[in-house]
Design a protein around this motif. Structure first.
Motif, PDB file in Angstrom:
ATOM      1  N   ASN A  71       0.847  -1.186   0.000  1.00  0.00           N
ATOM      2  CA  ASN A  71       0.000   0.000   0.000  1.00  0.00           C
ATOM      3  C   ASN A  71       0.886   1.241   0.000  1.00  0.00           C
ATOM      4  O   ASN A  71       0.837   2.059   0.914  1.00  0.00           O
ATOM      5  CB  ASN A  71      -0.936  -0.014   1.206  1.00  0.00           C
ATOM      6  CG  ASN A  71      -2.093   0.938   1.033  1.00  0.00           C
ATOM      7  OD1 ASN A  71      -2.106   1.757   0.127  1.00  0.00           O
ATOM      8  ND2 ASN A  71      -3.068   0.831   1.919  1.00  0.00           N
ATOM      9  N   ILE A  72       1.699   1.366  -1.024  1.00  0.00           N
ATOM     10  CA  ILE A  72       2.735   2.392  -1.055  1.00  0.00           C
ATOM     11  C   ILE A  72       2.166   3.804  -1.056  1.00  0.00           C
ATOM     12  O   ILE A  72       2.727   4.703  -0.434  1.00  0.00           O
ATOM     13  CB  ILE A  72       3.718   2.158  -2.225  1.00  0.00           C
ATOM     14  CG1 ILE A  72       5.034   2.877  -1.962  1.00  0.00           C
ATOM     15  CG2 ILE A  72       3.089   2.524  -3.565  1.00  0.00           C
ATOM     16  CD1 ILE A  72       6.180   2.416  -2.815  1.00  0.00           C
ATOM     17  N   GLU A  73       1.064   4.021  -1.751  1.00  0.00           N
ATOM     18  CA  GLU A  73       0.478   5.378  -1.827  1.00  0.00           C
ATOM     19  C   GLU A  73       0.107   5.892  -0.438  1.00  0.00           C
ATOM     20  O   GLU A  73       0.424   7.028  -0.089  1.00  0.00           O
ATOM     21  CB  GLU A  73      -0.769   5.365  -2.721  1.00  0.00           C
ATOM     22  CG  GLU A  73      -0.517   5.040  -4.162  1.00  0.00           C
ATOM     23  CD  GLU A  73      -0.055   6.230  -4.982  1.00  0.00           C
ATOM     24  OE1 GLU A  73      -0.147   7.377  -4.509  1.00  0.00           O
ATOM     25  OE2 GLU A  73       0.415   5.993  -6.106  1.00  0.00           O
ATOM     26  N   THR A  74      -0.568   5.049   0.356  1.00  0.00           N
ATOM     27  CA  THR A  74      -1.000   5.458   1.694  1.00  0.00           C
ATOM     28  C   THR A  74       0.199   5.702   2.594  1.00  0.00           C
ATOM     29  O   THR A  74       0.252   6.700   3.324  1.00  0.00           O
ATOM     30  CB  THR A  74      -1.927   4.391   2.307  1.00  0.00           C
ATOM     31  OG1 THR A  74      -3.061   4.243   1.448  1.00  0.00           O
ATOM     32  CG2 THR A  74      -2.382   4.772   3.699  1.00  0.00           C
ATOM     33  N   LEU A  92       8.110   9.378  -4.985  1.00  0.00           N
ATOM     34  CA  LEU A  92       7.297   8.266  -5.470  1.00  0.00           C
ATOM     35  C   LEU A  92       7.081   8.362  -6.973  1.00  0.00           C
ATOM     36  O   LEU A  92       6.618   9.385  -7.479  1.00  0.00           O
ATOM     37  CB  LEU A  92       5.940   8.260  -4.751  1.00  0.00           C
ATOM     38  CG  LEU A  92       5.012   7.103  -5.096  1.00  0.00           C
ATOM     39  CD1 LEU A  92       5.633   5.766  -4.710  1.00  0.00           C
ATOM     40  CD2 LEU A  92       3.675   7.287  -4.399  1.00  0.00           C
ATOM     41  N   GLU A  93       7.456   7.287  -7.664  1.00  0.00           N
ATOM     42  CA  GLU A  93       7.243   7.232  -9.107  1.00  0.00           C
ATOM     43  C   GLU A  93       7.294   5.792  -9.595  1.00  0.00           C
ATOM     44  O   GLU A  93       7.858   4.920  -8.946  1.00  0.00           O
ATOM     45  CB  GLU A  93       8.268   8.076  -9.856  1.00  0.00           C
ATOM     46  CG  GLU A  93       9.686   7.601  -9.744  1.00  0.00           C
ATOM     47  CD  GLU A  93      10.675   8.491 -10.497  1.00  0.00           C
ATOM     48  OE1 GLU A  93      10.258   9.428 -11.206  1.00  0.00           O
ATOM     49  OE2 GLU A  93      11.880   8.242 -10.371  1.00  0.00           O
ATOM     50  N   ALA A  94       6.694   5.581 -10.758  1.00  0.00           N
ATOM     51  CA  ALA A  94       6.749   4.276 -11.415  1.00  0.00           C
ATOM     52  C   ALA A  94       8.117   4.122 -12.073  1.00  0.00           C
ATOM     53  O   ALA A  94       8.609   5.039 -12.717  1.00  0.00           O
ATOM     54  CB  ALA A  94       5.635   4.161 -12.448  1.00  0.00           C
ATOM     55  N   LYS A  95       8.705   2.971 -11.887  1.00  0.00           N
ATOM     56  CA  LYS A  95      10.026   2.685 -12.448  1.00  0.00           C
ATOM     57  C   LYS A  95       9.890   1.752 -13.645  1.00  0.00           C
ATOM     58  O   LYS A  95       8.947   0.969 -13.719  1.00  0.00           O
ATOM     59  CB  LYS A  95      10.922   2.029 -11.382  1.00  0.00           C
ATOM     60  CG  LYS A  95      11.133   2.889 -10.153  1.00  0.00           C
ATOM     61  CD  LYS A  95      11.947   4.111 -10.475  1.00  0.00           C
ATOM     62  CE  LYS A  95      12.294   4.882  -9.212  1.00  0.00           C
ATOM     63  NZ  LYS A  95      13.102   6.042  -9.465  1.00  0.00           N
ATOM     64  N   GLY A  98       8.973  -2.080 -13.334  1.00  0.00           N
ATOM     65  CA  GLY A  98       7.671  -2.557 -12.881  1.00  0.00           C
ATOM     66  C   GLY A  98       7.374  -2.363 -11.407  1.00  0.00           C
ATOM     67  O   GLY A  98       6.539  -3.059 -10.841  1.00  0.00           O
ATOM     68  N   GLN A  99       8.056  -1.407 -10.794  1.00  0.00           N
ATOM     69  CA  GLN A  99       7.819  -1.093  -9.388  1.00  0.00           C
ATOM     70  C   GLN A  99       7.445   0.378  -9.246  1.00  0.00           C
ATOM     71  O   GLN A  99       7.877   1.216 -10.035  1.00  0.00           O
ATOM     72  CB  GLN A  99       9.089  -1.340  -8.553  1.00  0.00           C
ATOM     73  CG  GLN A  99       9.522  -2.774  -8.494  1.00  0.00           C
ATOM     74  CD  GLN A  99       8.623  -3.610  -7.623  1.00  0.00           C
ATOM     75  OE1 GLN A  99       8.361  -3.301  -6.476  1.00  0.00           O
ATOM     76  NE2 GLN A  99       8.111  -4.687  -8.191  1.00  0.00           N
ATOM     77  N   ARG A 100       6.663   0.666  -8.244  1.00  0.00           N
ATOM     78  CA  ARG A 100       6.415   2.044  -7.812  1.00  0.00           C
ATOM     79  C   ARG A 100       7.253   2.207  -6.560  1.00  0.00           C
ATOM     80  O   ARG A 100       7.130   1.404  -5.632  1.00  0.00           O
ATOM     81  CB  ARG A 100       4.929   2.219  -7.510  1.00  0.00           C
ATOM     82  CG  ARG A 100       4.439   3.542  -7.885  1.00  0.00           C
ATOM     83  CD  ARG A 100       2.938   3.574  -8.083  1.00  0.00           C
ATOM     84  NE  ARG A 100       2.443   4.834  -7.602  1.00  0.00           N
ATOM     85  CZ  ARG A 100       2.687   5.996  -8.172  1.00  0.00           C
ATOM     86  NH1 ARG A 100       3.401   6.032  -9.276  1.00  0.00           N
ATOM     87  NH2 ARG A 100       2.247   7.107  -7.673  1.00  0.00           N
ATOM     88  N   GLU A 116       6.515  -1.206  -4.485  1.00  0.00           N
ATOM     89  CA  GLU A 116       5.325  -2.021  -4.696  1.00  0.00           C
ATOM     90  C   GLU A 116       5.222  -2.351  -6.174  1.00  0.00           C
ATOM     91  O   GLU A 116       5.430  -1.483  -7.031  1.00  0.00           O
ATOM     92  CB  GLU A 116       4.073  -1.254  -4.241  1.00  0.00           C
ATOM     93  CG  GLU A 116       2.787  -2.016  -4.433  1.00  0.00           C
ATOM     94  CD  GLU A 116       1.573  -1.255  -3.905  1.00  0.00           C
ATOM     95  OE1 GLU A 116       0.531  -1.902  -3.758  1.00  0.00           O
ATOM     96  OE2 GLU A 116       1.663  -0.040  -3.678  1.00  0.00           O
ATOM     97  N   SER A 117       4.894  -3.590  -6.478  1.00  0.00           N
ATOM     98  CA  SER A 117       4.750  -3.993  -7.881  1.00  0.00           C
ATOM     99  C   SER A 117       3.589  -3.245  -8.521  1.00  0.00           C
ATOM    100  O   SER A 117       2.551  -3.030  -7.909  1.00  0.00           O
ATOM    101  CB  SER A 117       4.478  -5.499  -7.968  1.00  0.00           C
ATOM    102  OG  SER A 117       5.610  -6.205  -7.529  1.00  0.00           O
ATOM    103  N   LEU A 118       3.799  -2.859  -9.796  1.00  0.00           N
ATOM    104  CA  LEU A 118       2.735  -2.177 -10.536  1.00  0.00           C
ATOM    105  C   LEU A 118       1.661  -3.166 -10.960  1.00  0.00           C
ATOM    106  O   LEU A 118       1.885  -4.309 -11.135  1.00  0.00           O
ATOM    107  CB  LEU A 118       3.310  -1.483 -11.774  1.00  0.00           C
ATOM    108  CG  LEU A 118       4.211  -0.301 -11.472  1.00  0.00           C
ATOM    109  CD1 LEU A 118       4.878   0.187 -12.751  1.00  0.00           C
ATOM    110  CD2 LEU A 118       3.397   0.833 -10.867  1.00  0.00           C
TER     111      LEU A 118
END
Length: 118
Positions: A71-74, A92-95, A98-100, A116-118
């Motif tokens: 739950n990376i966003e929270t 925080l960004e998408a890599k 395939g990870q955030r 966290e996996s996308l």
């Protein structure tokens, strides 16, 4: 069979490290014994251990750990709300792999990357 891993990172001052992880990141101290020069903290399903290294130069510390979350966003927003400093190159960004992800530097410049996996 391997069942767990608990990274050990260097710390210069146990009280400062304890304060950062417990009061700022929401960990709690693991165990009931208070070992001189050693600290164990836990949050959810992970533990991080710290060993005293009083002469550590934070600018030369390459300690790092990758922590997976679901739950990376929270979690990220909670840290921002609590004014926790995010690594200047680690927002925080998408890599592409395939990870955030986002990253923090603790008081001793141990790099904590959360993913966290996308």
């Amino acid at each position: 069979m391997l069942t767990n891993i608990h990274p050990k990172l260097p710390m210069r001052d146990k009280a400062i490290t304890r304060e950062y992880y417990i009061n700022q990141l929401g960990f709690h101290e693991f165990g009931s014994a208070d070992y001189e020069g050693y600290l164990m903290v836990e949050k959810d399903n992970i533990q991080i251990h710290f060993f005293e290294f009083k002469t550590l130069d934070p600018k030369e510390n390459y300690g790092q750990v990758y922590i997976r979350t679901d739950n990376i966003e929270t979690f990220y927003q909670t840290l921002l709300d609590n004014k926790i400093r995010i690594h200047p190159n680690g927002y925080l960004e998408a890599k592409p792999w395939g990870q955030r992800e986002f990253s923090l530097l603790d008081p001793d410049h141990n790099l904590l990357t959360f993913g966290e996996s996308l």
